[in-house]
Design a protein around this motif. Structure first.
Motif, PDB file in Angstrom:
ATOM      1  N   TYR A 245      -7.561   3.706  -7.888  1.00  0.00           N
ATOM      2  CA  TYR A 245      -7.609   2.269  -7.634  1.00  0.00           C
ATOM      3  C   TYR A 245      -7.828   1.987  -6.152  1.00  0.00           C
ATOM      4  CZ  TYR A 245      -6.345   0.395 -12.212  1.00  0.00           C
ATOM      5  OH  TYR A 245      -6.357   0.016 -13.528  1.00  0.00           O
ATOM      6  N   ALA A 246      -7.132   2.713  -5.285  1.00  0.00           N
ATOM      7  CA  ALA A 246      -7.269   2.482  -3.847  1.00  0.00           C
ATOM      8  C   ALA A 246      -8.689   2.771  -3.386  1.00  0.00           C
ATOM      9  CB  ALA A 246      -6.264   3.349  -3.083  1.00  0.00           C
ATOM     10  N   LEU A 247      -9.286   3.840  -3.912  1.00  0.00           N
ATOM     11  CA  LEU A 247     -10.643   4.213  -3.515  1.00  0.00           C
ATOM     12  C   LEU A 247     -11.666   3.188  -3.990  1.00  0.00           C
ATOM     13  CD1 LEU A 247     -12.595   6.275  -2.278  1.00  0.00           C
ATOM     14  CD2 LEU A 247     -12.621   7.445  -4.507  1.00  0.00           C
ATOM     15  N   VAL A 248     -11.603   2.830  -5.267  1.00  0.00           N
ATOM     16  CA  VAL A 248     -12.585   1.900  -5.833  1.00  0.00           C
ATOM     17  C   VAL A 248     -12.400   0.495  -5.272  1.00  0.00           C
ATOM     18  CG1 VAL A 248     -13.394   0.810  -7.968  1.00  0.00           C
ATOM     19  CG2 VAL A 248     -12.849   3.258  -7.936  1.00  0.00           C
ATOM     20  N   ASN A 249     -11.162   0.026  -5.211  1.00  0.00           N
ATOM     21  CA  ASN A 249     -10.909  -1.347  -4.766  1.00  0.00           C
ATOM     22  C   ASN A 249     -11.224  -1.554  -3.292  1.00  0.00           C
ATOM     23  OD1 ASN A 249     -10.080  -1.887  -7.344  1.00  0.00           O
ATOM     24  ND2 ASN A 249      -7.900  -1.885  -6.879  1.00  0.00           N
ATOM     25  N   SER A 250     -11.033  -0.513  -2.491  1.00  0.00           N
ATOM     26  CA  SER A 250     -11.347  -0.646  -1.062  1.00  0.00           C
ATOM     27  C   SER A 250     -12.840  -0.836  -0.830  1.00  0.00           C
ATOM     28  CB  SER A 250     -10.856   0.589  -0.302  1.00  0.00           C
ATOM     29  OG  SER A 250     -11.543   1.752  -0.740  1.00  0.00           O
ATOM     30  N   VAL A 251     -13.661  -0.399  -1.767  1.00  0.00           N
ATOM     31  CA  VAL A 251     -15.109  -0.534  -1.635  1.00  0.00           C
ATOM     32  C   VAL A 251     -15.582  -1.909  -2.094  1.00  0.00           C
ATOM     33  CG1 VAL A 251     -17.350   0.362  -2.408  1.00  0.00           C
ATOM     34  CG2 VAL A 251     -15.472   1.941  -1.885  1.00  0.00           C
ATOM     35  N   PHE A 252     -14.996  -2.422  -3.180  1.00  0.00           N
ATOM     36  CA  PHE A 252     -15.544  -3.620  -3.813  1.00  0.00           C
ATOM     37  C   PHE A 252     -14.737  -4.900  -3.559  1.00  0.00           C
ATOM     38  CE2 PHE A 252     -17.066  -0.079  -6.451  1.00  0.00           C
ATOM     39  CZ  PHE A 252     -18.433  -0.332  -6.428  1.00  0.00           C
ATOM     40  N   PHE A 253     -13.461  -4.786  -3.141  1.00  0.00           N
ATOM     41  CA  PHE A 253     -12.628  -5.983  -3.052  1.00  0.00           C
ATOM     42  C   PHE A 253     -11.947  -6.074  -1.695  1.00  0.00           C
ATOM     43  CE2 PHE A 253     -12.543  -4.572  -7.529  1.00  0.00           C
ATOM     44  CZ  PHE A 253     -13.250  -5.633  -8.095  1.00  0.00           C
ATOM     45  N   ALA A 254     -11.474  -7.280  -1.391  1.00  0.00           N
ATOM     46  CA  ALA A 254     -10.811  -7.528  -0.108  1.00  0.00           C
ATOM     47  C   ALA A 254      -9.422  -6.891  -0.075  1.00  0.00           C
ATOM     48  CB  ALA A 254     -10.707  -9.036   0.132  1.00  0.00           C
ATOM     49  N   GLY A 255      -8.932  -6.669   1.153  1.00  0.00           N
ATOM     50  CA  GLY A 255      -7.658  -5.982   1.320  1.00  0.00           C
ATOM     51  C   GLY A 255      -6.476  -6.734   0.757  1.00  0.00           C
ATOM     52  N   ASN A 256      -6.467  -8.086   0.855  1.00  0.00           N
ATOM     53  CA  ASN A 256      -5.316  -8.828   0.360  1.00  0.00           C
ATOM     54  C   ASN A 256      -5.200  -8.711  -1.163  1.00  0.00           C
ATOM     55  OD1 ASN A 256      -7.694 -10.387   0.095  1.00  0.00           O
ATOM     56  ND2 ASN A 256      -6.495 -12.245  -0.173  1.00  0.00           N
ATOM     57  N   LYS A 257      -6.333  -8.679  -1.865  1.00  0.00           N
ATOM     58  CA  LYS A 257      -6.295  -8.509  -3.317  1.00  0.00           C
ATOM     59  C   LYS A 257      -5.831  -7.104  -3.696  1.00  0.00           C
ATOM     60  CE  LYS A 257      -9.732 -11.993  -4.521  1.00  0.00           C
ATOM     61  NZ  LYS A 257     -10.982 -12.268  -5.267  1.00  0.00           N
ATOM     62  N   ASN A 258      -6.211  -6.118  -2.904  1.00  0.00           N
ATOM     63  CA  ASN A 258      -5.746  -4.755  -3.157  1.00  0.00           C
ATOM     64  C   ASN A 258      -4.234  -4.661  -3.026  1.00  0.00           C
ATOM     65  OD1 ASN A 258      -8.416  -3.976  -3.482  1.00  0.00           O
ATOM     66  ND2 ASN A 258      -8.644  -3.342  -1.354  1.00  0.00           N
ATOM     67  N   GLY A 259      -3.686  -5.384  -2.040  1.00  0.00           N
ATOM     68  CA  GLY A 259      -2.234  -5.402  -1.877  1.00  0.00           C
ATOM     69  C   GLY A 259      -1.531  -6.049  -3.054  1.00  0.00           C
ATOM     70  N   GLN A 260      -2.121  -7.143  -3.571  1.00  0.00           N
ATOM     71  CA  GLN A 260      -1.544  -7.812  -4.736  1.00  0.00           C
ATOM     72  C   GLN A 260      -1.538  -6.880  -5.946  1.00  0.00           C
ATOM     73  OE1 GLN A 260      -3.619 -11.551  -5.381  1.00  0.00           O
ATOM     74  NE2 GLN A 260      -3.770 -11.867  -3.188  1.00  0.00           N
ATOM     75  N   TRP A 261      -2.649  -6.158  -6.134  1.00  0.00           N
ATOM     76  CA  TRP A 261      -2.717  -5.263  -7.291  1.00  0.00           C
ATOM     77  C   TRP A 261      -1.755  -4.075  -7.141  1.00  0.00           C
ATOM     78  CZ3 TRP A 261      -3.032  -4.371 -12.021  1.00  0.00           C
ATOM     79  CH2 TRP A 261      -3.210  -3.081 -12.514  1.00  0.00           C
ATOM     80  N   PHE A 262      -1.584  -3.580  -5.910  1.00  0.00           N
ATOM     81  CA  PHE A 262      -0.670  -2.455  -5.705  1.00  0.00           C
ATOM     82  C   PHE A 262       0.743  -2.817  -6.142  1.00  0.00           C
ATOM     83  CE2 PHE A 262       2.167  -0.069  -2.712  1.00  0.00           C
ATOM     84  CZ  PHE A 262       2.004   1.172  -3.310  1.00  0.00           C
ATOM     85  N   ARG A 263       1.193  -4.020  -5.786  1.00  0.00           N
ATOM     86  CA  ARG A 263       2.522  -4.451  -6.203  1.00  0.00           C
ATOM     87  C   ARG A 263       2.579  -4.617  -7.726  1.00  0.00           C
ATOM     88  NH1 ARG A 263       6.169  -6.019  -2.313  1.00  0.00           N
ATOM     89  NH2 ARG A 263       7.390  -6.950  -3.984  1.00  0.00           N
ATOM     90  N   SER A 264       1.523  -5.180  -8.300  1.00  0.00           N
ATOM     91  CA  SER A 264       1.493  -5.361  -9.757  1.00  0.00           C
ATOM     92  C   SER A 264       1.476  -4.009 -10.463  1.00  0.00           C
ATOM     93  CB  SER A 264       0.264  -6.183 -10.155  1.00  0.00           C
ATOM     94  OG  SER A 264       0.314  -7.479  -9.598  1.00  0.00           O
ATOM     95  N   PHE A 265       0.761  -3.042  -9.894  1.00  0.00           N
ATOM     96  CA  PHE A 265       0.699  -1.693 -10.452  1.00  0.00           C
ATOM     97  C   PHE A 265       2.085  -1.057 -10.490  1.00  0.00           C
ATOM     98  CE2 PHE A 265       0.177   2.899  -9.599  1.00  0.00           C
ATOM     99  CZ  PHE A 265      -0.542   3.272 -10.724  1.00  0.00           C
ATOM    100  N   LEU A 266       2.802  -1.152  -9.375  1.00  0.00           N
ATOM    101  CA  LEU A 266       4.163  -0.613  -9.332  1.00  0.00           C
ATOM    102  C   LEU A 266       5.086  -1.359 -10.287  1.00  0.00           C
ATOM    103  CD1 LEU A 266       4.707  -0.065  -5.478  1.00  0.00           C
ATOM    104  CD2 LEU A 266       4.198   1.665  -7.219  1.00  0.00           C
ATOM    105  N   PHE A 267       4.918  -2.684 -10.360  1.00  0.00           N
ATOM    106  CA  PHE A 267       5.781  -3.485 -11.226  1.00  0.00           C
ATOM    107  C   PHE A 267       5.582  -3.125 -12.691  1.00  0.00           C
ATOM    108  CE2 PHE A 267       6.243  -7.283 -13.922  1.00  0.00           C
ATOM    109  CZ  PHE A 267       7.592  -7.527 -13.752  1.00  0.00           C
ATOM    110  N   LEU A 268       4.335  -2.950 -13.122  1.00  0.00           N
ATOM    111  CA  LEU A 268       4.070  -2.626 -14.524  1.00  0.00           C
ATOM    112  C   LEU A 268       4.639  -1.257 -14.899  1.00  0.00           C
ATOM    113  CD1 LEU A 268       0.446  -3.989 -14.978  1.00  0.00           C
ATOM    114  CD2 LEU A 268       2.512  -4.787 -16.135  1.00  0.00           C
TER     115      LEU A 268
END
Length: 233
Positions: A122-145
């Motif tokens: 996720y970190a590799l793919v998202n860093s290429v296609f999406f902004a950093g703030n959205k990656n941070g939001q998903w990281f927290r959601s990933f840990l939460f799930l």
């Protein structure tokens, strides 16, 4: 002459009959209560983010991450326990106590490696296609799930401790929990990365590549590993 006895029918595997598993389950309950008490507000906030998209979310907040990482590790060990109990129940000749613990530790280690691998993907793919703030939001959601999986699986082990509930029943329940969390992950991915984009096919390809394919690989690895463990034990 002494009279020969008859071989008894072994009781189903129960957590109550194993002191080490009893201590493990008790430790998980205490750890969960402490973590939830310490970061209750942050967990509630993460849960609320699944019901609506907050427009003021920015970056990644570090508060509560350590607690969720701890719950992630606990989830891996709980999955390992449920899977090991299921294998023990469905092994024709049974398993020794040592073999059972080795299976549980092996499956738990594979689960931890699976979560780390998914995070790196996720970190590799998202860093290429999406902004950093959205990656941070998903990281927290990933840990939460991942934390939520453990929080939902843990209560199912309590009736198993008190009664002789089949490990197959626990495994089916755990499977439903995993499916529920995958559906929640799909929704969260859509709300973070694709809500403002008309790309229905893109979200399905993204989800399949980063969620479904790794899950299938995990299933193959677990099957090969359990087959090898059966040979040794």
């Amino acid at each position: 002459m002494g009279q020969e006895g008859f071989e008894g029918t072994p009781l189903p595997q129960s957590l109550m009959s194993d002191d080490i598993l009893t201590l493990f389950l008790l430790g998980c309950i205490v750890l969960t209560l402490l973590v939830v008490k310490r970061s209750r507000k942050e967990l509630v906030k993460e849960f609320k983010r699944f019901t609506y998209q907050q427009s003021n979310e920015r970056g990644i907040k570090t508060y509560g991450l350590i607690e969720m990482i701890i719950l992630n590790v606990q989830t891996c060990f709980l999955v390992g326990l449920v899977f090991a109990l299921y294998l023990k129940e469905n092994t024709q000749n049974g398993l020794t106590t040592q073999a059972f613990y080795i299976q549980m530790a092996t499956i738990s280690t594979i689960a931890i490696a699976y979560i780390l691998m998914k995070h790196l993907l996720y970190a590799l793919v998202n860093s290429v296609f999406f902004a950093g703030n959205k990656n941070g939001q998903w990281f927290r959601s990933f840990l939460f799930l991942n934390s939520l999986e453990g929080l939902l699986i843990l209560p199912s082990l309590i009736p198993c401790y008190l009664t002789y509930i089949s490990a197959r029943t626990m495994a089916v329940y755990a499977l439903f929990v995993i499916i529920f969390c995958k559906i929640s992950a799909f929704y969260r991915l859509y709300s973070i990365f694709f809500r403002q984009k008309i790309a229905s096919l893109q979200i399905f390809l993204y989800f399949c590549a980063l969620e479904i394919v790794p899950l299938l690989v995990l299933g193959i690895v677990l099957k090969l590993t359990t087959n090898d463990l059966k040979v040794f034990f």
